[in-house]
Design a protein around this motif. Structure first.
Motif, short mmCIF file in Angstrom:
data_model
loop_
_atom_site.label_atom_id
_atom_site.label_comp_id
_atom_site.label_asym_id
_atom_site.label_seq_id
_atom_site.Cartn_x
_atom_site.Cartn_y
_atom_site.Cartn_z
N SER A 123 0.83 -1.21 0.00
CA SER A 123 0.00 0.00 0.00
C SER A 123 0.86 1.26 0.00
CB SER A 123 -0.93 0.00 1.22
OG SER A 123 -1.77 -1.13 1.22
N LEU A 124 1.99 1.20 0.70
CA LEU A 124 2.86 2.37 0.76
C LEU A 124 3.46 2.70 -0.60
CD1 LEU A 124 4.01 4.44 2.75
CD2 LEU A 124 5.99 2.95 3.05
N VAL A 125 3.74 1.67 -1.39
CA VAL A 125 4.26 1.91 -2.75
C VAL A 125 3.21 2.65 -3.58
CG1 VAL A 125 5.01 0.79 -4.88
CG2 VAL A 125 5.78 -0.09 -2.67
N ILE A 126 1.94 2.24 -3.47
CA ILE A 126 0.86 2.92 -4.19
C ILE A 126 0.74 4.37 -3.72
CG2 ILE A 126 -1.62 2.91 -4.64
CD1 ILE A 126 -1.55 -0.13 -4.23
N HIS A 127 0.80 4.56 -2.40
CA HIS A 127 0.71 5.90 -1.80
C HIS A 127 1.84 6.79 -2.28
CE1 HIS A 127 2.30 8.47 1.49
NE2 HIS A 127 1.05 8.87 1.60
N ASN A 128 3.07 6.29 -2.24
CA ASN A 128 4.23 7.09 -2.64
C ASN A 128 4.20 7.44 -4.13
OD1 ASN A 128 5.02 6.76 -0.01
ND2 ASN A 128 6.71 5.39 -0.44
N ASN A 129 3.83 6.48 -4.96
CA ASN A 129 3.77 6.74 -6.40
C ASN A 129 2.74 7.82 -6.72
OD1 ASN A 129 5.73 4.80 -6.88
ND2 ASN A 129 4.26 3.19 -7.35
N LEU A 130 1.60 7.79 -6.02
CA LEU A 130 0.57 8.79 -6.27
C LEU A 130 1.05 10.19 -5.88
CD1 LEU A 130 -2.30 9.63 -7.04
CD2 LEU A 130 -2.99 9.05 -4.69
N ILE A 131 1.69 10.31 -4.72
CA ILE A 131 2.18 11.61 -4.28
C ILE A 131 3.23 12.14 -5.25
CG2 ILE A 131 3.55 12.76 -2.50
CD1 ILE A 131 2.02 11.29 -0.41
N TYR A 141 8.19 20.10 -5.16
CA TYR A 141 9.56 19.60 -4.98
C TYR A 141 9.59 18.72 -3.74
CZ TYR A 141 14.55 19.39 -4.02
OH TYR A 141 15.82 18.96 -3.76
N GLU A 142 10.05 17.50 -3.90
CA GLU A 142 10.13 16.56 -2.78
C GLU A 142 11.40 16.84 -1.97
OE1 GLU A 142 10.72 11.76 -2.01
OE2 GLU A 142 9.69 12.44 -3.83
N ILE A 143 11.21 17.36 -0.78
CA ILE A 143 12.36 17.68 0.07
C ILE A 143 12.92 16.41 0.71
CG2 ILE A 143 13.14 19.04 2.04
CD1 ILE A 143 10.78 20.93 1.50
N LYS A 144 12.05 15.64 1.33
CA LYS A 144 12.49 14.40 1.99
C LYS A 144 11.27 13.57 2.34
CE LYS A 144 14.30 16.70 5.41
NZ LYS A 144 14.98 17.07 6.69
N THR A 145 11.52 12.31 2.66
CA THR A 145 10.50 11.42 3.19
C THR A 145 10.99 10.88 4.53
OG1 THR A 145 11.43 9.52 2.01
CG2 THR A 145 9.66 10.73 0.93
N ILE A 146 10.08 10.79 5.48
CA ILE A 146 10.38 10.24 6.80
C ILE A 146 9.34 9.16 7.07
CG2 ILE A 146 10.73 10.74 9.24
CD1 ILE A 146 11.12 13.67 8.46
N GLY A 147 9.73 7.91 6.86
CA GLY A 147 8.76 6.83 6.98
C GLY A 147 7.72 6.94 5.88
N ASP A 148 6.44 7.10 6.27
CA ASP A 148 5.37 7.27 5.29
C ASP A 148 4.96 8.73 5.17
OD1 ASP A 148 3.60 7.77 7.52
OD2 ASP A 148 3.56 5.61 7.82
N SER A 149 5.77 9.63 5.72
CA SER A 149 5.48 11.07 5.65
C SER A 149 6.30 11.73 4.54
CB SER A 149 5.79 11.75 6.98
OG SER A 149 5.04 11.17 8.03
N PHE A 150 5.69 12.71 3.89
CA PHE A 150 6.37 13.47 2.85
C PHE A 150 6.49 14.92 3.29
CE2 PHE A 150 5.66 9.89 0.18
CZ PHE A 150 6.48 10.03 -0.93
N MET A 151 7.64 15.52 2.93
CA MET A 151 7.84 16.95 3.10
C MET A 151 8.06 17.53 1.71
SD MET A 151 10.79 18.95 5.24
CE MET A 151 10.94 20.74 5.19
N LEU A 152 7.16 18.42 1.30
CA LEU A 152 7.17 18.96 -0.05
C LEU A 152 7.21 20.48 -0.02
CD1 LEU A 152 4.25 16.72 -1.30
CD2 LEU A 152 6.66 16.29 -1.77
#
Length: 358
Positions: A123-131, A141-152
């Motif tokens: 599920s996380l792969v689907i979530h990350n690909n969508l974001i 711009y994707e700054i970083k990912t922390i676990g399942d969290s995104f910083m954009l």
């Protein structure tokens, strides 16, 4: 006579003397010069060969060393240019100046990972690909990912809001593993008219606009953002609930200024909040497209100003009046309790006095 001096060969102890350039001396009568033949004992052939080999070896070593140093300097220059071009490309793709920072997080992700690790991995792969797909569409711009969290980071608040609201819609269209829908936080929920309000992973989103500090990291080849607006964006996201997009007053001003965006969004004010590590209280609002207007959220109780109980903040509702600190309120509370106790003692004493006098 002169030619004979250069061609004459003399013997020396059975060896051959090697003639060299004649030496010229003044004549005895002082009226001219006198040329005297000169000769030397020739060096052995093998010794001259060894010295010649040494000179050749030294020349080769120096040539190799110079070539190596030249290639080394050339490689360093090429690497520096490539590194500079790579950094320039990254910096050009990262928004600068006034930036809207967005944080996302999956609700109840820890519990889901504990209950369904394999399902959450897919599920996380689907979530990350969508974001990542949506952030390209809205210039994020994707700054970083922390676990399942995104910083954009987004160049405008309009891009950030559209990204966040579309993300909420698209998350319900994703085909997650079937076992995920049996979890309480991922069940499908319908509105009264049969419209899908919740389905699959629930992502909460928070954002804030500002002018953060930007720093390029040569090790990761990414740009990182620092500053108050970044901290505030993270705290705003922590107040959101899965499936909700929460914005600040500063972002709302952008929404209100854009007539097209204002007509597309439904804005609900949730009051003033105390955010951890932030020196001021912030008024927060939830935004969504009309399609998801049926979603209901129970956010944490708002923080009120000094007139109705605050928390060491500057309350925008009271025109910037400072709210007393916890220590001040505790001191006031203790003083009030002390006065109440004294009044009670005095009252009891009076009653005793009155009863005795009677």
């Amino acid at each position: 006579m002169q030619d004979n001096l250069w061609t004459t060969v003399g013997l020396w102890k059975g060896g051959v003397l090697e003639l060299v350039k004649p030496v010229v001396f003044p004549s005895k009568d002082g009226k001219g010069t006198q040329t005297v033949p000169s000769a030397r004992v020739p060096e052995p052939e093998d010794k001259r060969k060894v010295e010649k080999d040494k000179d050749s070896t030294l020349t080769v070593v120096l040539a190799v060393l110079i070539t190596f140093l030249f290639l080394l300097v050339l490689c360093l220059v090429v690497l520096y240019v490539l590194r500079w071009r790579r950094a320039r490309k990254v910096l050009q793709s990262a928004p600068t100046g006034q930036v809207t920072v967005v944080f996302t997080d999956i609700q109840s992700s820890s519990a889901l990972w504990d209950a369904l690790p394999e399902v959450m991995s897919r599920s996380l792969v689907i979530h990350n690909n969508l974001i990542r797909q949506l952030k390209k569409r809205y210039r994020g711009y994707e700054i970083k990912t922390i676990g399942d969290s995104f910083m954009l980071a987004f160049p405008t608040s309009k891009d950030a809001i559209n990204f966040s609201c579309v993300l909420q819609q698209e998350m319900m269209k994703m085909e997650f593993p079937e076992d995920l829908y049996y979890e309480d936080s991922c069940r499908t929920v319908y509105s009264n008219d049969g419209q899908v309000l919740w389905k699959g992973l629930r992502v909460r989103v928070g954002m804030q606009v500002g002018n953060p500090n930007i720093e390029y990291d040569y090790k990761t080849n990414t740009v990182d953002y620092f500053g108050p607006s970044v901290n505030e964006a993270a705290r705003v996201e922590s107040k959101a609930i899965g499936g909700q997009v929460v914005i600040s007053d500063e972002v709302l001003d952008v929404v209100m200024a854009d007539e097209t965006l204002r007509s597309q969004l439904i804005v609900r004010s949730h009051g003033i909040y105390s955010l951890k590590g932030i020196s001021r209280a912030m008024r927060l609002h939830a935004v969504c497209y009309e399609e998801l207007a049926g979603r209901e959220f129970s956010m944490v109780q708002e923080v009120r100003c000094d007139r109705c109980g605050g928390n060491n903040m500057t309350c925008p509702r009271c025109d910037g009046d400072a709210i007393p600190s916890r220590k001040t309120r505790r001191r006031r509370s203790n003083k009030s309790n002390t006065n109440t106790t004294k009044s009670k003692v005095v009252s009891d004493s009076s009653s005793v006095y009155n009863s005795s006098s009677v």
